[in-house]
Design a protein around this motif. Structure first.
Motif, PDB file in Angstrom:
ATOM      1  N   ILE A  50       0.839  -1.201   0.000  1.00 33.11           N
ATOM      2  CA  ILE A  50       0.000   0.000   0.000  1.00 33.11           C
ATOM      3  C   ILE A  50       0.874   1.251   0.000  1.00 33.11           C
ATOM      4  CG2 ILE A  50      -1.642   1.346   1.373  1.00 33.11           C
ATOM      5  CD1 ILE A  50      -2.813  -1.352   2.318  1.00 33.11           C
ATOM      6  N   GLY A  51       1.969   1.192   0.776  1.00 36.70           N
ATOM      7  CA  GLY A  51       2.902   2.314   0.801  1.00 36.70           C
ATOM      8  C   GLY A  51       3.527   2.557  -0.562  1.00 36.70           C
ATOM      9  N   ALA A  52       3.897   1.473  -1.267  1.00 33.91           N
ATOM     10  CA  ALA A  52       4.473   1.601  -2.606  1.00 33.91           C
ATOM     11  C   ALA A  52       3.471   2.218  -3.571  1.00 33.91           C
ATOM     12  CB  ALA A  52       4.919   0.221  -3.109  1.00 33.91           C
ATOM     13  N   PHE A  53       2.215   1.756  -3.501  1.00 37.06           N
ATOM     14  CA  PHE A  53       1.180   2.303  -4.384  1.00 37.06           C
ATOM     15  C   PHE A  53       0.953   3.787  -4.096  1.00 37.06           C
ATOM     16  CE2 PHE A  53      -3.210   3.538  -5.104  1.00 37.06           C
ATOM     17  CZ  PHE A  53      -3.407   3.167  -6.431  1.00 37.06           C
ATOM     18  N   SER A  54       0.847   4.147  -2.816  1.00 40.70           N
ATOM     19  CA  SER A  54       0.579   5.538  -2.443  1.00 40.70           C
ATOM     20  C   SER A  54       1.716   6.453  -2.885  1.00 40.70           C
ATOM     21  CB  SER A  54       0.379   5.649  -0.930  1.00 40.70           C
ATOM     22  OG  SER A  54      -0.697   4.845  -0.498  1.00 40.70           O
ATOM     23  N   ALA A  97      -2.598  14.147  -2.053  1.00 42.90           N
ATOM     24  CA  ALA A  97      -2.346  14.348  -0.628  1.00 42.90           C
ATOM     25  C   ALA A  97      -3.382  13.611   0.217  1.00 42.90           C
ATOM     26  CB  ALA A  97      -2.357  15.847  -0.305  1.00 42.90           C
ATOM     27  N   CYS A  98      -4.638  13.647  -0.214  1.00 38.88           N
ATOM     28  CA  CYS A  98      -5.697  12.947   0.530  1.00 38.88           C
ATOM     29  C   CYS A  98      -5.453  11.442   0.548  1.00 38.88           C
ATOM     30  CB  CYS A  98      -7.052  13.262  -0.086  1.00 38.88           C
ATOM     31  SG  CYS A  98      -7.627  14.960   0.194  1.00 38.88           S
ATOM     32  N   ILE A  99      -4.983  10.889  -0.575  1.00 40.60           N
ATOM     33  CA  ILE A  99      -4.648   9.460  -0.630  1.00 40.60           C
ATOM     34  C   ILE A  99      -3.580   9.136   0.402  1.00 40.60           C
ATOM     35  CG2 ILE A  99      -3.605   7.637  -2.043  1.00 40.60           C
ATOM     36  CD1 ILE A  99      -6.399   8.210  -2.930  1.00 40.60           C
ATOM     37  N   PHE A 126      -2.627  10.915   3.152  1.00 40.94           N
ATOM     38  CA  PHE A 126      -3.072  11.129   4.532  1.00 40.94           C
ATOM     39  C   PHE A 126      -4.034  10.031   4.974  1.00 40.94           C
ATOM     40  CE2 PHE A 126      -2.133  15.857   3.893  1.00 40.94           C
ATOM     41  CZ  PHE A 126      -0.980  15.799   4.649  1.00 40.94           C
ATOM     42  N   THR A 127      -4.930   9.612   4.068  1.00 39.46           N
ATOM     43  CA  THR A 127      -5.857   8.530   4.405  1.00 39.46           C
ATOM     44  C   THR A 127      -5.109   7.240   4.687  1.00 39.46           C
ATOM     45  OG1 THR A 127      -7.578   9.527   2.999  1.00 39.46           O
ATOM     46  CG2 THR A 127      -7.837   7.196   3.584  1.00 39.46           C
ATOM     47  N   THR A 128      -4.110   6.948   3.858  1.00 45.90           N
ATOM     48  CA  THR A 128      -3.296   5.751   4.068  1.00 45.90           C
ATOM     49  C   THR A 128      -2.546   5.824   5.392  1.00 45.90           C
ATOM     50  OG1 THR A 128      -2.991   5.528   1.674  1.00 45.90           O
ATOM     51  CG2 THR A 128      -1.479   4.302   3.092  1.00 45.90           C
ATOM     52  N   THR A 129      -1.981   6.984   5.692  1.00 46.87           N
ATOM     53  CA  THR A 129      -1.247   7.172   6.944  1.00 46.87           C
ATOM     54  C   THR A 129      -2.146   6.948   8.152  1.00 46.87           C
ATOM     55  OG1 THR A 129       0.191   8.805   5.867  1.00 46.87           O
ATOM     56  CG2 THR A 129       0.196   8.768   8.270  1.00 46.87           C
ATOM     57  N   ILE A 130      -3.336   7.522   8.114  1.00 46.51           N
ATOM     58  CA  ILE A 130      -4.275   7.363   9.230  1.00 46.51           C
ATOM     59  C   ILE A 130      -4.672   5.896   9.386  1.00 46.51           C
ATOM     60  CG2 ILE A 130      -6.594   7.921  10.050  1.00 46.51           C
ATOM     61  CD1 ILE A 130      -6.231  10.684   8.685  1.00 46.51           C
ATOM     62  N   GLY A 131      -4.937   5.223   8.249  1.00 41.86           N
ATOM     63  CA  GLY A 131      -5.306   3.817   8.304  1.00 41.86           C
ATOM     64  C   GLY A 131      -4.217   2.955   8.915  1.00 41.86           C
ATOM     65  N   ILE A 132      -2.958   3.207   8.532  1.00 42.03           N
ATOM     66  CA  ILE A 132      -1.832   2.446   9.090  1.00 42.03           C
ATOM     67  C   ILE A 132      -1.682   2.729  10.587  1.00 42.03           C
ATOM     68  CG2 ILE A 132       0.684   2.167   9.023  1.00 42.03           C
ATOM     69  CD1 ILE A 132       0.517   2.761   6.012  1.00 42.03           C
ATOM     70  N   PHE A 133      -1.830   3.990  10.966  1.00 44.76           N
ATOM     71  CA  PHE A 133      -1.710   4.376  12.380  1.00 44.76           C
ATOM     72  C   PHE A 133      -2.777   3.675  13.221  1.00 44.76           C
ATOM     73  CE2 PHE A 133      -2.978   7.117  15.919  1.00 44.76           C
ATOM     74  CZ  PHE A 133      -1.761   7.250  16.592  1.00 44.76           C
ATOM     75  N   VAL A 134      -4.012   3.682  12.728  1.00 44.62           N
ATOM     76  CA  VAL A 134      -5.111   3.047  13.462  1.00 44.62           C
ATOM     77  C   VAL A 134      -4.881   1.542  13.568  1.00 44.62           C
ATOM     78  CG1 VAL A 134      -7.582   2.491  13.383  1.00 44.62           C
ATOM     79  CG2 VAL A 134      -6.799   4.817  12.869  1.00 44.62           C
ATOM     80  N   TYR A 135      -4.386   0.939  12.498  1.00 46.63           N
ATOM     81  CA  TYR A 135      -4.129  -0.504  12.503  1.00 46.63           C
ATOM     82  C   TYR A 135      -3.117  -0.869  13.593  1.00 46.63           C
ATOM     83  CZ  TYR A 135      -2.142  -4.996  11.202  1.00 46.63           C
ATOM     84  OH  TYR A 135      -1.660  -6.275  11.244  1.00 46.63           O
ATOM     85  N   PHE A 136      -1.981  -0.192  13.604  1.00 43.90           N
ATOM     86  CA  PHE A 136      -0.947  -0.529  14.582  1.00 43.90           C
ATOM     87  C   PHE A 136      -1.375  -0.145  16.004  1.00 43.90           C
ATOM     88  CE2 PHE A 136       1.932  -0.564  10.850  1.00 43.90           C
ATOM     89  CZ  PHE A 136       2.480  -1.824  11.054  1.00 43.90           C
ATOM     90  N   LYS A 137      -2.215   0.865  16.123  1.00 40.88           N
ATOM     91  CA  LYS A 137      -2.741   1.238  17.436  1.00 40.88           C
ATOM     92  C   LYS A 137      -3.629   0.121  17.982  1.00 40.88           C
ATOM     93  CE  LYS A 137      -2.845   4.758  20.387  1.00 40.88           C
ATOM     94  NZ  LYS A 137      -1.610   5.377  20.941  1.00 40.88           N
ATOM     95  N   ASN A 138      -4.459  -0.437  17.106  1.00 40.94           N
ATOM     96  CA  ASN A 138      -5.331  -1.534  17.522  1.00 40.94           C
ATOM     97  C   ASN A 138      -4.524  -2.787  17.856  1.00 40.94           C
ATOM     98  OD1 ASN A 138      -7.681  -0.040  17.225  1.00 40.94           O
ATOM     99  ND2 ASN A 138      -7.982  -0.660  15.090  1.00 40.94           N
ATOM    100  N   ILE A 139      -3.487  -3.059  17.086  1.00 38.58           N
ATOM    101  CA  ILE A 139      -2.626  -4.204  17.366  1.00 38.58           C
ATOM    102  C   ILE A 139      -1.969  -4.055  18.734  1.00 38.58           C
ATOM    103  CG2 ILE A 139      -0.500  -5.395  16.695  1.00 38.58           C
ATOM    104  CD1 ILE A 139      -2.845  -6.113  14.941  1.00 38.58           C
TER     105      ILE A 139
END
Length: 385
Positions: free
Chosen positions: A207-211, A360-362, A364-377
């Protein structure tokens, strides 16, 4: 050995970047319509995705050296076909096979490089390899443009084809003949894709590579338009892209590359995405050349943080039996991001400001999604501990 592999990376990316300033004029000279020119230019990245995936499958089955030799030999041969095309349709076919076979090169080179590094040093290694990518991004377009203007477009392809032939010969003697020690049944490419995507760390790397390359596709499409609208010389587009490349190279090559092995890759990844997103927001509002230069320095900084961290994350969560397929998919997402970024903004026919905001929205959205994922983990691990 590492230096030679970096030369392989350099030549592989110069092959791609040298086409940027010459392919559209070449297609136009053969009588292609504007729509067909766009298809011809995009065909390389389209077929490159399939080459990346097939390369990963064959790297884990036959070893990186054999795939590199195959890729360089066939790509060099295909490059010579550019010198005899006489119609847009022929050029389209050559572009398809060029992208397909060149898709073998980068995954194989990065797999060989990653397999030679000790655990814990992958971040720095990927950063150093980024120097080769950055240098090729600077000299590739210049090489293509200068050779085509002073001689002919055909000589660009001839010179690169000869270089690839020489590299193939040197690779045969220099690279270790170490096939992948994989006794397991090799999965078909599509099944491999699904298997690897089920691994969260690898999915995040993809996902990071695509973004990253979505933003890069938008930048390549929109920056020249921005420079034109602001009535600056067209040569400033190249200078601005070089500014971003030089900034990234400095961070890759200087002692700053040590940060990639001192901090967790996901943290540097999210920081890089945020910096690029912020740079794109600023670019959408930029109305002066000095300010655009500042934005490009900021963009280059974010790129320098993001590229090694997503590469190192992939290396960290694979072994020699799966790394080839993982790198193949990784660079397939690279190609997909470029195609999606430039195509989407082109289809929507948006202004450069809107295009930068979408990218930029792509991010930031990806960053937030990754942050939330690792926060939940982290929360789950804490509750279980």
């Amino acid at each position: 050995m590492r230096q030679f592999i970096l030369i392989i990376v350099l030549i592989s990316f110069i092959d791609m970047f040298s086409q940027l300033p010459i392919m559209s004029p070449f297609a136009k000279s053969l009588g292609a319509s504007p729509a067909l020119i766009g298809m011809i230019v995009g065909m390389y990245s389209f077929s490159n995705m399939f080459g990346n995936i097939l390369a990963g499958y064959w790297i884990d089955k036959h070893g990186g050296k054999k795939v590199l030799l195959f890729g360089f030999s066939f790509t060099g041969a295909i490059l010579l076909l550019y010198t005899i095309v006489t119609s847009p349709e022929q050029l389209m076919a050559v572009r398809f096979f060029h992208g397909l076979f060149s898709g073998f090169l980068v995954p194989a080179a990065f797999t060989v490089l990653a397999n030679k590094e000790n655990k814990g040093k992958q971040g720095k290694s990927m950063a150093i390899s980024g120097v080769a990518v950055g240098i090729s991004a600077i000299i590739g377009p210049a090489f293509g443009g200068i050779v085509a203007s002073k001689y002919t477009i055909e000589w660009v392809f001839i010179i690169i084809a000869i270089s690839m032939g020489m590299i193939a010969v040197f690779s045969f003697f220099v690279l270790p003949n170490k096939p992948a020690e994989n006794t397991r049944k090799i999965e078909p490419p599509i099944q491999t894709l699904m298997t690897l995507l089920k691994k969260p760390a690898l999915a995040i790397s993809f996902i990071g590579a695509f973004s990253l390359m979505f933003a890069q596709g938008v930048l390549a499409y929109m920056l020249p338009l921005q420079v034109e609208v602001l009535q600056y010389g067209s040569h400033y587009s190249g200078i601005l892209l070089s500014t971003f490349g030089i900034t990234a190279i400095l961070i890759f090559g200087l002692p700053t590359n040590r940060i990639f092995d001192h901090f967790q890759h996901r943290h540097i990844m999210m920081l890089g995405m945020s910096i690029i997103g912020f740079a794109l927001i600023l670019l959408s509002m930029a109305v002066s050349l000095p300010f655009i230069f500042i934005c490009m320095i900021l963009y280059g900084t974010g790129f320098a943080f993001l590229f090694p961290s997503i590469s190192a994350m992939l290396v960290e969560h694979t072994d020699e039996k799966t790394r080839g397929k993982a790198f193949g998919l990784f660079y397939a997402f690279f190609s997909l991001g470029v195609v999606a970024g430039s195509s989407l903004t082109g289809v929507l026919a948006v202004s450069f400001g809107t295009g930068f905001i979408i990218a930029a929205c792509i991010l930031f959205t990806t960053t937030i999604g990754i942050f939330v994922y690792f926060k939940n983990i982290a929360r789950i691990k804490k509750s279980m501990g």
